[in-house]
Enzyme design. Structure first.
Site, PDB file in Angstrom:
ATOM      1  N   GLU A  41       0.844  -1.202   0.000  1.00 41.81           N
ATOM      2  CA  GLU A  41       0.000   0.000   0.000  1.00 41.81           C
ATOM      3  C   GLU A  41       0.878   1.251   0.000  1.00 41.81           C
ATOM      4  O   GLU A  41       0.599   2.202  -0.723  1.00 41.81           O
ATOM      5  CB  GLU A  41      -0.944   0.016   1.203  1.00 41.81           C
ATOM      6  CG  GLU A  41      -2.122  -0.908   1.066  1.00 41.81           C
ATOM      7  CD  GLU A  41      -3.142  -0.750   2.185  1.00 41.81           C
ATOM      8  OE1 GLU A  41      -2.973   0.132   3.060  1.00 41.81           O
ATOM      9  OE2 GLU A  41      -4.116  -1.517   2.193  1.00 41.81           O
TER      10      GLU A  41
ATOM     11  N   ASP B 192      -9.347  -0.229  -0.883  1.00 44.14           N
ATOM     12  CA  ASP B 192      -8.004   0.287  -0.618  1.00 44.14           C
ATOM     13  C   ASP B 192      -7.724   1.623  -1.303  1.00 44.14           C
ATOM     14  O   ASP B 192      -7.226   2.551  -0.674  1.00 44.14           O
ATOM     15  CB  ASP B 192      -6.934  -0.725  -1.058  1.00 44.14           C
ATOM     16  CG  ASP B 192      -6.861  -1.928  -0.136  1.00 44.14           C
ATOM     17  OD1 ASP B 192      -7.259  -1.824   1.042  1.00 44.14           O
ATOM     18  OD2 ASP B 192      -6.398  -2.989  -0.599  1.00 44.14           O
TER      19      ASP B 192
ATOM     20  N   LYS C  51      -3.868  -6.894  -2.797  1.00 44.06           N
ATOM     21  CA  LYS C  51      -3.891  -8.178  -2.095  1.00 44.06           C
ATOM     22  C   LYS C  51      -2.760  -9.080  -2.575  1.00 44.06           C
ATOM     23  O   LYS C  51      -2.400  -9.040  -3.748  1.00 44.06           O
ATOM     24  CB  LYS C  51      -5.200  -8.926  -2.403  1.00 44.06           C
ATOM     25  CG  LYS C  51      -6.346  -8.636  -1.491  1.00 44.06           C
ATOM     26  CD  LYS C  51      -6.186  -9.334  -0.154  1.00 44.06           C
ATOM     27  CE  LYS C  51      -7.397  -9.185   0.701  1.00 44.06           C
ATOM     28  NZ  LYS C  51      -7.290  -8.173   1.723  1.00 44.06           N
TER      29      LYS C  51
END
Length: 165
Positions: free
Chosen positions: A30, A69, A85
């Site tokens: 991320e 996200d 993911k």
């Protein structure tokens, strides 16, 4: 100890949709994506966990909330909802031949992800956006994340020194 979550401070806070002082990454993947969004000239705006999608979890037959996200909007007008993911979590778990606790847990997580992603795809289509799942392979192909170093061959065993007489 290395931490994989933290606060992200954007260089271009004007691009962030939401409170840019409260951007939290929950994985290094991320963080790489946040930096990419912040630095890309083609990205007009982005946000993290600002889009909330209701979804029905087939296991408990209840509605839950899915915090996507990323939402990224590009100069060409295209908007993406993105889930980050590990690739292994995008596929059903491998059946070990017996129903272990781990297999059941992974199976339930897979069903939950499928339910979330089905709802997110529909939500995105309703808004004329696109839903995508980015795995480590996607991030490496896009140049967002560096490729891991190649595994080194193990060193040959050391020879024992000869004893002096």
């Amino acid at each position: 100890m290395k931490t994989y979550s933290g606060k992200f401070n954007p260089k271009n806070p004007r691009k962030y949709r939401g409170d840019y002082t409260k951007i939290v990454y929950r994985s290094m993947w991320e963080r790489h994506c946040f930096r990419w969004c912040d630095e890309q000239t083609d990205v007009v705006s982005w946000s993290s966990e600002e889009v909330i999608v209701p979804y029905l979890y087939e296991v408990d037959k209840k509605y839950h909330r899915y915090f996507v996200d990323l939402k990224v909007t590009f100069k060409n007008g295209k908007t993406l909802l993105i889930e980050i993911k590990p690739d292994v979590q995008t596929r059903p778990p491998k059946n070990p031949g017996k129903k272990t606790k781990r297999y059941i847990t992974e199976g339930l997580a897979y069903v939950k992800n499928m339910n979330k992603w089905k709802a997110a795809k529909s939500y995105a289509a309703d808004h004329k956006w696109e839903f995508q799942i980015w795995t480590e392979h996607t991030l490496q192909q896009m140049g967002i994340m560096p490729k891991p170093p190649k595994k080194m061959k193990p060193l040959p065993p050391m020879k024992k020194p000869k004893k002096k007489v």
